[in-house]
Each structure stands twice: as C-alpha cells, then as structure tokens.
Design a protein around this motif. Structure first.
Motif, PDB file in Angstrom:
ATOM      1  N   GLY A 138       0.791  -1.278   0.145  1.00 13.13           N
ATOM      2  CA  GLY A 138       0.054   0.057  -0.083  1.00 13.13           C
ATOM      3  C   GLY A 138       0.880   1.259  -0.136  1.00 13.13           C
ATOM      4  O   GLY A 138       1.723   1.375  -0.938  1.00 13.13           O
ATOM      5  N   SER A 166      -1.474   0.512  -4.303  1.00 17.14           N
ATOM      6  CA  SER A 166      -2.063   2.008  -4.189  1.00 17.14           C
ATOM      7  C   SER A 166      -2.230   2.806  -5.229  1.00 17.14           C
ATOM      8  O   SER A 166      -2.997   3.652  -5.094  1.00 17.14           O
ATOM      9  CB  SER A 166      -0.780   2.522  -3.417  1.00 17.14           C
ATOM     10  OG  SER A 166       0.154   2.994  -3.993  1.00 17.14           O
ATOM     11  N   ALA A 173      -7.816   2.171  -1.612  1.00 22.55           N
ATOM     12  CA  ALA A 173      -6.470   2.679  -1.916  1.00 22.55           C
ATOM     13  C   ALA A 173      -6.537   4.173  -1.491  1.00 22.55           C
ATOM     14  O   ALA A 173      -5.867   5.122  -1.767  1.00 22.55           O
ATOM     15  CB  ALA A 173      -5.835   2.772  -3.312  1.00 22.55           C
ATOM     16  N   THR A 184      -2.812   3.904   3.366  1.00 20.45           N
ATOM     17  CA  THR A 184      -4.088   3.536   2.690  1.00 20.45           C
ATOM     18  C   THR A 184      -4.965   3.013   3.621  1.00 20.45           C
ATOM     19  O   THR A 184      -4.657   2.461   4.645  1.00 20.45           O
ATOM     20  CB  THR A 184      -3.792   2.774   1.557  1.00 20.45           C
ATOM     21  OG1 THR A 184      -3.324   1.404   1.944  1.00 20.45           O
ATOM     22  CG2 THR A 184      -2.827   3.267   0.550  1.00 20.45           C
TER      23      THR A 184
END
Ligand SMILES: Cc1cc2nc3c(=O)[nH]c(=O)nc-3n(C[C@H](O)[C@H](O)[C@H](O)COP(=O)(O)OP(=O)(O)OC[C@H]3O[C@@H](n4cnc5c(N)ncnc54)[C@H](O)[C@@H]3O)c2cc1C
Ligand code: SF4
Length: 321
Positions: free
Chosen positions: A27, A50, A69, A105
């Motif tokens: 992420g 992400s 995200a 995220t």
C-alpha cells in the motif's frame, strides 16, 4: 534489506493473480517497508496496489463506500466523513503524523502489524513472527499490551486507530480473493490470538481488500485516544463511541475499545447496559464496569483498567450531554 522485485498491478484481478504467485501487496508502505528494513518481513516480490482505481469515496443509499487505496489524510478530511462520521475522521487524525497519513491507505491501515517490541526484533523469540518460539512479552515488556482477550501464546495489541472507529460504526470490508469477491463485517476482520497468533485476521493469503463500506451514521459519535505523547504515538487506550438518544434514554449505543486487545474490541457488555437505559452517570459507570470487569491485566499494565474505565465514562457522558 533483502533485494526484492517491484511491480504495479493494472487491476484488482491482476493483483490477486500476482499474490497467488507469491507477491506481497504494497500500500503506502509505511508499515511494510519498515518491517522489511527490520528483517521482520522479507518479500521477494511486491505488487503495488496503492495505484489501483480504488481511490474514490462514493455515496451509497445507506452511507459511504471507501476505496481501499484512499489515503488516510483524504479520508479524514472528506466533508461527508467529517460531518456524518466524526468518529472515523477523529480516529484517523489521532493516528501517526500528517506525512504518514498522506501515504497510508485504508487497506494498509487495517492490516498494519502489532508494535510489540519483540515482534519487531528478529533477535528475540515471538510466536507471531516465528510460531512456536515463545512469547517473551508475557514476562517481559508488556506495559502497552493487551488486557482483554489475550492468550498464553500472545498478548499483543492491534495498533490501528481507524479499525477501532470502523468496529464501532459496524463497517463492511470488501475483499477479492482467489475464489472471487466476498464481504467481512467489522468487527470480524481481525481475530484473537488463541494458539495461532501468527494470523492477525481472517483473511486468506493473497486476499486483496478493495473497499470499506459504511452504513447509516449514528446521530452522535466520537473518538478519544490516550497516548504517551500528543502526536506520533500509538494508543495506550482509545474508545470509539456512537449513540442515538431518545430524549434522556439511550436508544442505541455502539462502543469499541483500542489499545486493549489483539482486535479492535467491540464492547458488547457495555452496549447491553447502555441500550434502553437513561443517559446518566450511573449508567455510564455500570457500562464501563460491565466491560472492564472481564479484563485480565498483566503485571505491568493493570493501570489500563481504571484508565479505560474513567475514559469510557467521560467519553459517554460528553457524547450524551
Ligand atoms: C512513526 C509511526 C507512527 C504511527 N502511529 C500510528 C497511530 O498512532 N495510529 C495508527 O493507527 N497507525 C499509526 N501508524 C501506522 C500507520 O497508520 C500504518 O503504517 C499505515 O496505516 C499502513 O498503511 P500503508 O498503506 O502504508 O500500508 P503498507 O505498509 O503498505 O501495508 C501494510 C500491510 O497491509 C497489506 N496491504 C496493503 N494494502 C492492502 C490491500 N489493499 N489488501 C490487502 N493487503 C494490503 C500489506 O501487504 C502489508 O502487509 C504509525 C506509523 C508510523 C511509522
Ligand atoms: S505478545 Fe505476541 S507479538 Fe509480542 S512477543 Fe508475544 S507472541 Fe510476539
């Protein structure tokens, strides 16, 4: 840090396929990359999720759908979240720092690992990192570890502030796995340690979190966090509370506690006392007692029990005033 390959997934299905082939999701990297530097995580291949098109916050008939995200800062500052789910906005803003929230995220925040010092130190045993090696925290440094739901195998706490708010709101986590999409209600994503503390959640390896859905907001909600310093510090104790009043009576109450367990702890005993009761100091004290009488503190964290009791009572009193 060990060498690793980096790639970006074009879509969710490609990310799940890469994970089935051994890749690890990345992420914002604010937790995973730290763990890689410490040698706690050693992925050979990272697939960046992400940048997937899961970065929208959308209205639904009941509430909001938040892409996995979406960055923590964007979620905390979104007008609909600030206005209708203040508990969530406040929890996010109580976590980490501005710079970290710009990167972190929603999916990564939910799956961040415990901050137990032994887990992060590869020279030490730890059942979560190396199953069967032991839990030195039980007899060692555990001031900030669990007082509820722990086991002889692990006394770690879940570090996410956002997860505590989502547990109180009662969110739904959307997941895409090798067998297709499914949903997991919060609380329910995270699990107690039992004899398998290596598993933080009920997810299968390679499951991708795609979104979090919020139901109808409660008329009043709030998040309060106690920490050792004012910023950049994980919860010693936190509470997320959402209530609906009918005059002086509590029609519905949803309460979750942070910094006390391996999961964001939904305070069902407290909720049972609050629901249908008058919004008085006596009710709040009875609710806090009902929940915290079940606490099993360790040698050095018994202070959390009266702390949690007091903060819970004060938070409920202010929310219902
Ligand atoms: C100094 C410092 C202080 C902090 N203080 C706080 C605090 O007070 N409160 C708090 O709540 N947090 C705090 N944090 C933690 C921070 O919130 C997390 O690091 C962050 O939320 C993780 O999000 P990320 O996107 O960077 O995750 P990553 O580090 O990229 O990933 C974390 C984990 O999630 C997995 N993952 C990522 N996305 C997905 C997905 N979509 N589906 C499935 N798996 C996925 C990764 O494989 C990895 O295992 C702090 C962090 C630091 C460094
Ligand atoms: S509390 Fe859990 S994470 Fe910490 S040392 Fe024990 S097993 Fe490891």
């Amino acid at each position: 840090m060990k060498p690793f390959a980096y790639e970006r997934a074009g879509d969710a299905a490609a990310a799940v396929a890469a994970a089935a082939d051994g890749a690890t999701f990345l992420g914002g990297g604010t937790n995973l990359v730290d763990l890689m530097k410490l040698g706690v995580a050693e992925p050979l291949r990272l697939v960046d999720v992400s940048r997937l098109p899961h970065d929208a916050i959308e209205e639904t008939p009941a509430g909001l759908r938040i892409g996995a995200a979406v960055r923590n800062a964007d979620l905390a500052g979104h007008p609909a979240v600030r206005e209708r789910y203040p508990v969530l906005s406040q929890a996010l803003l109580a976590g980490a720092s501005g710079q970290l929230r710009n990167l972190a995220t929603v999916g990564g925040n939910l799956l961040q690992r415990t901050r137990c010092a032994y887990f992060q130190d590869t020279t030490k045993p730890c059942n979560k990192r190396r199953p069967g090696s032991g839990c030195p925290a039980r007899e060692g440094e555990h001031r900030n570890l669990a007082i509820l739901g722990h086991s002889e195998h692990c006394v770690a706490t879940n570090p996410s502030d956002m997860a505590v708010a989502l547990a109180a709101i009662g969110a739904t986590v959307h997941v895409l796995g090798a067998d297709g999409p499914r949903t997991i209600p919060m609380p329910g994503l995270h699990r107690l340690p039992g004899d398998k503390p290596q598993h933080d959640t009920v997810l299968n390896p390679g499951d991708l979190i795609t979104a979090v859905e919020l139901g109808a907001p409660a008329p009043r909600s709030t998040y309060r966090k106690v920490r050792d310093r004012a910023s950049f510090s994980f919860a010693v104790f936190s509470v997320a509370a959402a209530v609906e009043l009918d005059g002086e009576t509590i029609r519905e109450a949803r309460v979750a506690l942070g910094g006390v367990a391996h999961v964001p702890w939904r305070a069902g005993r407290a909720e049972a006392v609050l629901t249908g009761a008058p919004a008085t100091a006596e009710t709040f004290a009875a609710a806090a007692g009902a929940e915290l009488d079940a606490a099993q503190p360790l040698r050095d964290n018994a202070f959390k029990v009266p702390l949690a009791r007091d903060v819970l009572v004060r938070t409920l009193a202010e929310l219902c005033a």
